[in-house]
Design a protein around this motif. Structure first.
Motif, PDB file in Angstrom:
ATOM      1  N   UNK A 100       1.010  -1.189  -0.099  1.00  0.00           N
ATOM      2  CA  UNK A 100      -0.063   0.154  -0.237  1.00  0.00           C
ATOM      3  C   UNK A 100       1.074   1.081   0.138  1.00  0.00           C
ATOM      4  N   UNK A 101       1.883   1.444   0.609  1.00  0.00           N
ATOM      5  CA  UNK A 101       3.340   2.528   0.708  1.00  0.00           C
ATOM      6  C   UNK A 101       3.294   2.332  -0.727  1.00  0.00           C
ATOM      7  N   UNK A 102       4.081   2.229  -0.642  1.00  0.00           N
ATOM      8  CA  UNK A 102       4.817   2.299  -1.807  1.00  0.00           C
ATOM      9  C   UNK A 102       4.096   2.514  -3.739  1.00  0.00           C
ATOM     10  N   UNK A 103       2.732   1.350  -3.839  1.00  0.00           N
ATOM     11  CA  UNK A 103       1.888   2.208  -4.468  1.00  0.00           C
ATOM     12  C   UNK A 103       1.076   3.659  -4.504  1.00  0.00           C
ATOM     13  N   UNK A 104       1.398   3.944  -2.866  1.00  0.00           N
ATOM     14  CA  UNK A 104       1.007   5.918  -2.809  1.00  0.00           C
ATOM     15  C   UNK A 104       1.532   6.322  -3.850  1.00  0.00           C
ATOM     16  N   UNK A 105       2.984   5.676  -3.144  1.00  0.00           N
ATOM     17  CA  UNK A 105       4.464   6.429  -3.625  1.00  0.00           C
ATOM     18  C   UNK A 105       4.973   5.785  -5.173  1.00  0.00           C
ATOM     19  N   UNK A 106       3.829   5.243  -5.917  1.00  0.00           N
ATOM     20  CA  UNK A 106       3.986   5.037  -7.300  1.00  0.00           C
ATOM     21  C   UNK A 106       4.851   4.155  -7.670  1.00  0.00           C
ATOM     22  N   UNK A 107       4.957   2.856  -6.982  1.00  0.00           N
ATOM     23  CA  UNK A 107       5.707   1.793  -7.174  1.00  0.00           C
ATOM     24  C   UNK A 107       4.900   0.045  -6.854  1.00  0.00           C
ATOM     25  N   UNK A 108       4.456  -0.378  -8.148  1.00  0.00           N
ATOM     26  CA  UNK A 108       4.200  -1.459  -7.450  1.00  0.00           C
ATOM     27  C   UNK A 108       4.514  -2.443  -7.093  1.00  0.00           C
ATOM     28  N   UNK A 109       4.215  -3.450  -6.091  1.00  0.00           N
ATOM     29  CA  UNK A 109       5.021  -4.603  -5.466  1.00  0.00           C
ATOM     30  C   UNK A 109       3.702  -5.403  -4.822  1.00  0.00           C
ATOM     31  N   UNK A 110       4.997  -6.775  -5.481  1.00  0.00           N
ATOM     32  CA  UNK A 110       4.143  -8.241  -5.342  1.00  0.00           C
ATOM     33  C   UNK A 110       3.217  -7.709  -4.072  1.00  0.00           C
ATOM     34  N   UNK A 111       2.515  -8.823  -3.722  1.00  0.00           N
ATOM     35  CA  UNK A 111       1.755  -9.264  -2.137  1.00  0.00           C
ATOM     36  C   UNK A 111       2.267  -9.445  -1.050  1.00  0.00           C
ATOM     37  N   UNK A 112       3.052 -10.405  -1.314  1.00  0.00           N
ATOM     38  CA  UNK A 112       2.874 -11.366  -0.352  1.00  0.00           C
ATOM     39  C   UNK A 112       4.726 -11.087   0.627  1.00  0.00           C
ATOM     40  N   UNK A 113       5.484 -11.049   1.607  1.00  0.00           N
ATOM     41  CA  UNK A 113       6.713 -10.600   1.718  1.00  0.00           C
ATOM     42  C   UNK A 113       7.769 -11.194   0.877  1.00  0.00           C
ATOM     43  N   UNK A 114       7.564 -12.807   0.554  1.00  0.00           N
ATOM     44  CA  UNK A 114       8.153 -13.946  -0.144  1.00  0.00           C
ATOM     45  C   UNK A 114       8.514 -13.282  -1.596  1.00  0.00           C
ATOM     46  N   UNK A 115       7.390 -12.790  -2.010  1.00  0.00           N
ATOM     47  CA  UNK A 115       7.422 -12.479  -3.063  1.00  0.00           C
ATOM     48  C   UNK A 115       8.243 -11.018  -3.676  1.00  0.00           C
ATOM     49  N   UNK A 116       7.865  -9.931  -2.462  1.00  0.00           N
ATOM     50  CA  UNK A 116       8.905  -8.940  -1.962  1.00  0.00           C
ATOM     51  C   UNK A 116       9.659  -9.197  -2.343  1.00  0.00           C
ATOM     52  N   UNK A 117      10.553 -10.084  -1.606  1.00  0.00           N
ATOM     53  CA  UNK A 117      12.315  -9.672  -0.777  1.00  0.00           C
ATOM     54  C   UNK A 117      12.134 -10.225  -2.829  1.00  0.00           C
ATOM     55  N   UNK A 118      11.953 -10.706  -3.481  1.00  0.00           N
ATOM     56  CA  UNK A 118      12.219 -10.783  -4.887  1.00  0.00           C
ATOM     57  C   UNK A 118      13.151  -9.984  -6.031  1.00  0.00           C
ATOM     58  N   UNK A 119      12.268  -8.637  -5.601  1.00  0.00           N
ATOM     59  CA  UNK A 119      12.314  -7.489  -6.116  1.00  0.00           C
ATOM     60  C   UNK A 119      13.349  -6.346  -5.644  1.00  0.00           C
ATOM     61  N   UNK A 120      14.004  -5.363  -5.998  1.00  0.00           N
ATOM     62  CA  UNK A 120      14.826  -4.337  -6.120  1.00  0.00           C
ATOM     63  C   UNK A 120      16.985  -5.228  -5.818  1.00  0.00           C
ATOM     64  N   UNK A 121      17.020  -4.049  -5.475  1.00  0.00           N
ATOM     65  CA  UNK A 121      18.988  -5.261  -5.400  1.00  0.00           C
ATOM     66  C   UNK A 121      18.935  -5.710  -3.500  1.00  0.00           C
TER      67      UNK A 121
END
Length: 186
Positions: A100-121
């Motif tokens: 939710x926070x990242x979307x409000x800042x214009x960045x889409x992330x997956x829904x779950x923590x384990x999938x979010x961990x796969x994004x970024x460096x």
């Protein structure tokens, strides 16, 4: 296992409030548990708020996505923690808050923590900057809890022990023992 049982009991009491029969959490993991929660018709009363109210408070934030992310997250301190929650109106779980926070800042992330961990460096703990994501192994192996780093070894996350979005301390023995890693998406 004791911590897992406490989470299930807390989630059941928050979501069900006697309106439905609690079901056991599927052994196969978080995604199935989330699907189960989505299927439950709950009579729980949640605070009234929506994206428009949060947007009104955060639309004129100072420049930079990191500043936006930390300001939006700070604005959500105190909101209720709810398994499967991903909005101010419905409460938040850890990954729902981050998404939710990242979307409000214009960045889409997956829904779950384990999938979010796969994004970024990957970021070393000494290199953390506000807006980075910090991950912990809590109720299942791997990245099962996530928070937003805000500086000075603090992060905003959903605290089931407090029942609300709160500030955590990276130096707290609980989090030190469970630290899994950090990612920079910005």
């Amino acid at each position: 296992m004791r911590g897992w049982a406490q989470i299930v009991i807390l989630a059941g009491s928050l979501l069900l409030q006697g309106a439905a029969v609690a079901q056991a959490v599927p052994a196969s993991g978080y995604n199935q548990f989330m699907e189960l929660l989505d299927s439950i018709q709950s009579g729980a009363v949640m605070p009234v708020a929506d994206d428009t109210q949060v947007a009104a408070r955060t639309s004129a934030l100072p420049g930079g996505q990191a500043a936006q992310i930390t300001a939006i997250a700070r604005d959500l301190l105190g909101w209720p923690v709810v398994w499967g929650g991903a909005s101010p109106a419905g409460g938040f779980d850890c990954s729902g808050l981050v998404q939710y926070v990242y979307r409000r800042a214009g960045i889409e992330l997956p829904r779950t923590a384990d999938l979010q961990f796969l994004v970024g460096r990957t970021i070393a703990p000494a290199a953390l900057r506000p807006g980075d994501l910090v991950y912990f192994t809590t109720y299942e192996p791997g990245a099962s809890h996530v928070g937003i780093y805000i500086g000075r070894d603090k992060f905003i996350h959903t605290s089931f022990s407090q029942g609300a979005v709160a500030i955590g301390d990276m130096n707290d023995a609980y989090f030190v023992k469970r630290y899994y890693g950090a990612k920079r998406v910005l």
